[in-house]
Scaffold this motif. Structure first.
Motif, PDB file in Angstrom:
ATOM      1  N   SER A 239      -1.419 -12.659  -0.037  1.00 56.13           N
ATOM      2  CA  SER A 239      -2.099 -11.452   0.427  1.00 56.13           C
ATOM      3  C   SER A 239      -2.305 -10.511  -0.754  1.00 56.13           C
ATOM      4  O   SER A 239      -1.572 -10.570  -1.751  1.00 56.13           O
ATOM      5  CB  SER A 239      -1.253 -10.770   1.508  1.00 56.13           C
ATOM      6  OG  SER A 239      -1.743  -9.501   1.826  1.00 56.13           O
ATOM      7  N   ILE A 240      -3.288  -9.652  -0.667  1.00 63.58           N
ATOM      8  CA  ILE A 240      -3.538  -8.670  -1.721  1.00 63.58           C
ATOM      9  C   ILE A 240      -2.405  -7.649  -1.736  1.00 63.58           C
ATOM     10  O   ILE A 240      -2.147  -6.969  -0.740  1.00 63.58           O
ATOM     11  CB  ILE A 240      -4.879  -7.953  -1.491  1.00 63.58           C
ATOM     12  CG1 ILE A 240      -6.027  -8.958  -1.568  1.00 63.58           C
ATOM     13  CG2 ILE A 240      -5.088  -6.826  -2.498  1.00 63.58           C
ATOM     14  CD1 ILE A 240      -7.383  -8.383  -1.252  1.00 63.58           C
ATOM     15  N   GLY A 241      -1.714  -7.579  -2.890  1.00 67.66           N
ATOM     16  CA  GLY A 241      -0.619  -6.627  -3.003  1.00 67.66           C
ATOM     17  C   GLY A 241       0.562  -6.924  -2.110  1.00 67.66           C
ATOM     18  O   GLY A 241       1.432  -6.066  -1.928  1.00 67.66           O
ATOM     19  N   GLY A 242       0.603  -8.131  -1.520  1.00 70.87           N
ATOM     20  CA  GLY A 242       1.711  -8.473  -0.637  1.00 70.87           C
ATOM     21  C   GLY A 242       1.672  -7.770   0.703  1.00 70.87           C
ATOM     22  O   GLY A 242       2.633  -7.846   1.478  1.00 70.87           O
ATOM     23  N   ILE A 243       0.551  -7.090   1.004  1.00 70.89           N
ATOM     24  CA  ILE A 243       0.446  -6.349   2.271  1.00 70.89           C
ATOM     25  C   ILE A 243       0.536  -7.314   3.454  1.00 70.89           C
ATOM     26  O   ILE A 243      -0.153  -8.315   3.499  1.00 70.89           O
ATOM     27  CB  ILE A 243      -0.880  -5.563   2.328  1.00 70.89           C
ATOM     28  CG1 ILE A 243      -0.940  -4.543   1.199  1.00 70.89           C
ATOM     29  CG2 ILE A 243      -1.044  -4.861   3.676  1.00 70.89           C
ATOM     30  CD1 ILE A 243      -2.275  -3.844   1.075  1.00 70.89           C
ATOM     31  N   GLY A 244       1.382  -7.006   4.379  1.00 73.80           N
ATOM     32  CA  GLY A 244       1.570  -7.851   5.556  1.00 73.80           C
ATOM     33  C   GLY A 244       2.679  -8.868   5.345  1.00 73.80           C
ATOM     34  O   GLY A 244       3.569  -9.003   6.189  1.00 73.80           O
ATOM     35  N   VAL A 245       2.642  -9.566   4.218  1.00 69.34           N
ATOM     36  CA  VAL A 245       3.686 -10.557   3.916  1.00 69.34           C
ATOM     37  C   VAL A 245       5.028  -9.861   3.736  1.00 69.34           C
ATOM     38  O   VAL A 245       6.058 -10.287   4.277  1.00 69.34           O
ATOM     39  CB  VAL A 245       3.322 -11.357   2.649  1.00 69.34           C
ATOM     40  CG1 VAL A 245       4.412 -12.377   2.329  1.00 69.34           C
ATOM     41  CG2 VAL A 245       1.977 -12.041   2.825  1.00 69.34           C
ATOM     42  N   ARG A 246       5.011  -8.788   2.961  1.00 71.91           N
ATOM     43  CA  ARG A 246       6.236  -8.027   2.694  1.00 71.91           C
ATOM     44  C   ARG A 246       6.822  -7.478   3.991  1.00 71.91           C
ATOM     45  O   ARG A 246       8.032  -7.583   4.240  1.00 71.91           O
ATOM     46  CB  ARG A 246       5.888  -6.895   1.727  1.00 71.91           C
ATOM     47  CG  ARG A 246       6.975  -5.894   1.467  1.00 71.91           C
ATOM     48  CD  ARG A 246       6.508  -4.860   0.455  1.00 71.91           C
ATOM     49  NE  ARG A 246       5.255  -4.227   0.846  1.00 71.91           N
ATOM     50  CZ  ARG A 246       4.069  -4.448   0.249  1.00 71.91           C
ATOM     51  NH1 ARG A 246       3.978  -5.270  -0.757  1.00 71.91           N
ATOM     52  NH2 ARG A 246       2.981  -3.822   0.666  1.00 71.91           N
ATOM     53  N   GLU A 247       5.985  -6.901   4.824  1.00 71.35           N
ATOM     54  CA  GLU A 247       6.457  -6.311   6.076  1.00 71.35           C
ATOM     55  C   GLU A 247       6.961  -7.384   7.046  1.00 71.35           C
ATOM     56  O   GLU A 247       7.975  -7.189   7.734  1.00 71.35           O
ATOM     57  CB  GLU A 247       5.336  -5.494   6.721  1.00 71.35           C
ATOM     58  CG  GLU A 247       5.000  -4.205   6.004  1.00 71.35           C
ATOM     59  CD  GLU A 247       4.216  -4.415   4.710  1.00 71.35           C
ATOM     60  OE1 GLU A 247       4.137  -3.467   3.897  1.00 71.35           O
ATOM     61  OE2 GLU A 247       3.679  -5.528   4.505  1.00 71.35           O
ATOM     62  N   ALA A 248       6.261  -8.522   7.093  1.00 73.01           N
ATOM     63  CA  ALA A 248       6.709  -9.622   7.959  1.00 73.01           C
ATOM     64  C   ALA A 248       8.062 -10.151   7.499  1.00 73.01           C
ATOM     65  O   ALA A 248       8.942 -10.458   8.319  1.00 73.01           O
ATOM     66  CB  ALA A 248       5.666 -10.737   7.959  1.00 73.01           C
ATOM     67  N   ALA A 249       8.234 -10.260   6.186  1.00 72.93           N
ATOM     68  CA  ALA A 249       9.516 -10.728   5.642  1.00 72.93           C
ATOM     69  C   ALA A 249      10.635  -9.755   6.000  1.00 72.93           C
ATOM     70  O   ALA A 249      11.740 -10.166   6.383  1.00 72.93           O
ATOM     71  CB  ALA A 249       9.415 -10.895   4.124  1.00 72.93           C
ATOM     72  N   ALA A 250      10.361  -8.446   5.887  1.00 74.14           N
ATOM     73  CA  ALA A 250      11.381  -7.446   6.219  1.00 74.14           C
ATOM     74  C   ALA A 250      11.768  -7.531   7.691  1.00 74.14           C
ATOM     75  O   ALA A 250      12.949  -7.391   8.047  1.00 74.14           O
ATOM     76  CB  ALA A 250      10.863  -6.051   5.888  1.00 74.14           C
ATOM     77  N   MET A 251      10.797  -7.780   8.550  1.00 75.60           N
ATOM     78  CA  MET A 251      11.089  -7.890   9.982  1.00 75.60           C
ATOM     79  C   MET A 251      12.009  -9.074  10.256  1.00 75.60           C
ATOM     80  O   MET A 251      12.933  -8.981  11.079  1.00 75.60           O
ATOM     81  CB  MET A 251       9.788  -8.038  10.772  1.00 75.60           C
ATOM     82  CG  MET A 251       8.885  -6.820  10.703  1.00 75.60           C
ATOM     83  SD  MET A 251       7.337  -7.003  11.636  1.00 75.60           S
ATOM     84  CE  MET A 251       7.866  -6.531  13.275  1.00 75.60           C
ATOM     85  N   GLU A 252      11.774 -10.192   9.570  1.00 75.78           N
ATOM     86  CA  GLU A 252      12.595 -11.387   9.790  1.00 75.78           C
ATOM     87  C   GLU A 252      13.977 -11.232   9.160  1.00 75.78           C
ATOM     88  O   GLU A 252      14.992 -11.606   9.744  1.00 75.78           O
ATOM     89  CB  GLU A 252      11.896 -12.617   9.209  1.00 75.78           C
ATOM     90  CG  GLU A 252      10.628 -13.004   9.936  1.00 75.78           C
ATOM     91  CD  GLU A 252      10.858 -13.321  11.401  1.00 75.78           C
ATOM     92  OE1 GLU A 252      11.911 -13.931  11.713  1.00 75.78           O
ATOM     93  OE2 GLU A 252      10.016 -12.944  12.240  1.00 75.78           O
ATOM     94  N   ILE A 253      14.018 -10.688   7.953  1.00 79.43           N
ATOM     95  CA  ILE A 253      15.279 -10.617   7.205  1.00 79.43           C
ATOM     96  C   ILE A 253      16.231  -9.593   7.808  1.00 79.43           C
ATOM     97  O   ILE A 253      17.438  -9.834   7.941  1.00 79.43           O
ATOM     98  CB  ILE A 253      14.998 -10.296   5.730  1.00 79.43           C
ATOM     99  CG1 ILE A 253      14.307 -11.495   5.067  1.00 79.43           C
ATOM    100  CG2 ILE A 253      16.286  -9.947   4.980  1.00 79.43           C
ATOM    101  CD1 ILE A 253      13.753 -11.202   3.693  1.00 79.43           C
TER     102      ILE A 253
END
Length: 296
Positions: A239-253
């Motif tokens: 994703s551009i700038g990690g947008i969405g991926v970062r937030e999804a990872a935080a939700m899981e972790i």
């Protein structure tokens, strides 16, 4: 772009604002100022570390222009896949016109070496957290980190099998400059660089803990050993700038450990903005400050 849309939509569909409001603790003005100061200090350490790398390798630069190009590179990295925008920081180096290709390759390799140290530092934080609950995985990560540290901090040449994997021309463009960037620092310099990298990440983690605790209760040790996993997702070319991926990872972790998943996603966005965008407040002053040529 597809990753941005997919992961952004996934996170947006899972966020429950009611849960965020129920867990919200907030920060006092003093606490907010302290958190912001910690993020700014972490960025100052990063800028100083980059200047020290260049000075150790004999590059010339204007300190003001160097800091300006570094902060602009961070901003560009925040909106580019794999943070490639950070290459802009190389514009702050005064390359010798008669030796520009070699110096550019060496400076680029120095940037990559710094990123290698950052990954090693983040994985080391994660490894510590896995020692008790998942020691086999911790042992595997620890072995990989030790191998990376042996190559990055020591003076040994890479194994022959690794060298053979690269064609001669590709090696001349990648591995050889990396080794020159590493060896040019000397052993004390390499350990100093690693220490400054760990310090900047530790400061960012302290600031991030303050942000997360505004969204809900968060134990410090669990946070310091889990948050690096969220940070590592920023380099994934999804994703551009990690947008969405970062937030999804935080939700899981963090969502699986009892922290509200919606709060984790929003906190991850705030942390990313605080660590990467907040320091840009120094740019107007850096543009107004007169440049001085030299080596720092």
């Amino acid at each position: 772009m597809v990753g941005l849309v997919v992961f952004g939509a996934l996170v947006a569909s899972r966020i429950e604002l009611g849960a965020v409001r129920a867990a919200w603790r907030g920060l006092s003005p003093g606490e907010s100022a302290l958190v912001a100061a910690v993020f700014l200090l972490a960025m100052a350490v990063r800028v100083g570390k980059w200047a020290w790398q260049l000075r150790s390798l004999g590059f010339a630069y204007s300190p003001v222009r160097l800091a300006r190009s570094f902060l602009l590179g961070v901003l560009m990295g925040a909106v580019t896949p794999m943070r490639t925008g950070e290459l802009y920081r190389l514009s702050g180096v005064d390359f010798d016109p008669t030796d520009r290709p070699r110096q550019l390759a060496l400076a680029t390799a120095s940037l990559v070496l710094e990123k290698v140290y950052e990954v090693l530092t983040l994985v080391a934080f994660v490894t510590v957290g896995l020692i008790a609950p998942g020691w086999p995985l911790a042992a595997a990560l620890g072995a990989g980190t030790a191998f990376g540290a042996w190559l990055g901090l020591g003076s040994a040449a890479p194994p022959e099998w690794l060298s053979r994997l690269l064609p001669a021309r590709l090696r001349a463009l990648t591995l050889d400059p990396m080794l020159r960037a590493r060896d040019g620092l000397g052993l004390p310099g390499r350990f100093g660089l690693f220490g400054l990298t760990a310090l900047s990440h530790a400061l960012n983690l302290v600031g991030a803990l303050g942000v997360y605790r505004a969204f809900g209760p968060m134990p410090a040790f669990s946070f310091f050993t889990r948050m690096p996993l969220v940070t590592l997702t920023n380099v994934l070319p999804i994703s551009i700038g990690g947008i969405g991926v970062r937030e999804a990872a935080a939700m899981e972790i963090f969502g699986t450990s009892g922290f509200p998943a919606s709060s984790a996603a929003l906190a991850a966005s705030v942390v990313f903005a605080s660590a990467n965008l907040l320091p840009a407040i120094a740019l107007p002053a850096l543009w107004a400050w007169p440049e001085r040529a030299g080596r720092g």
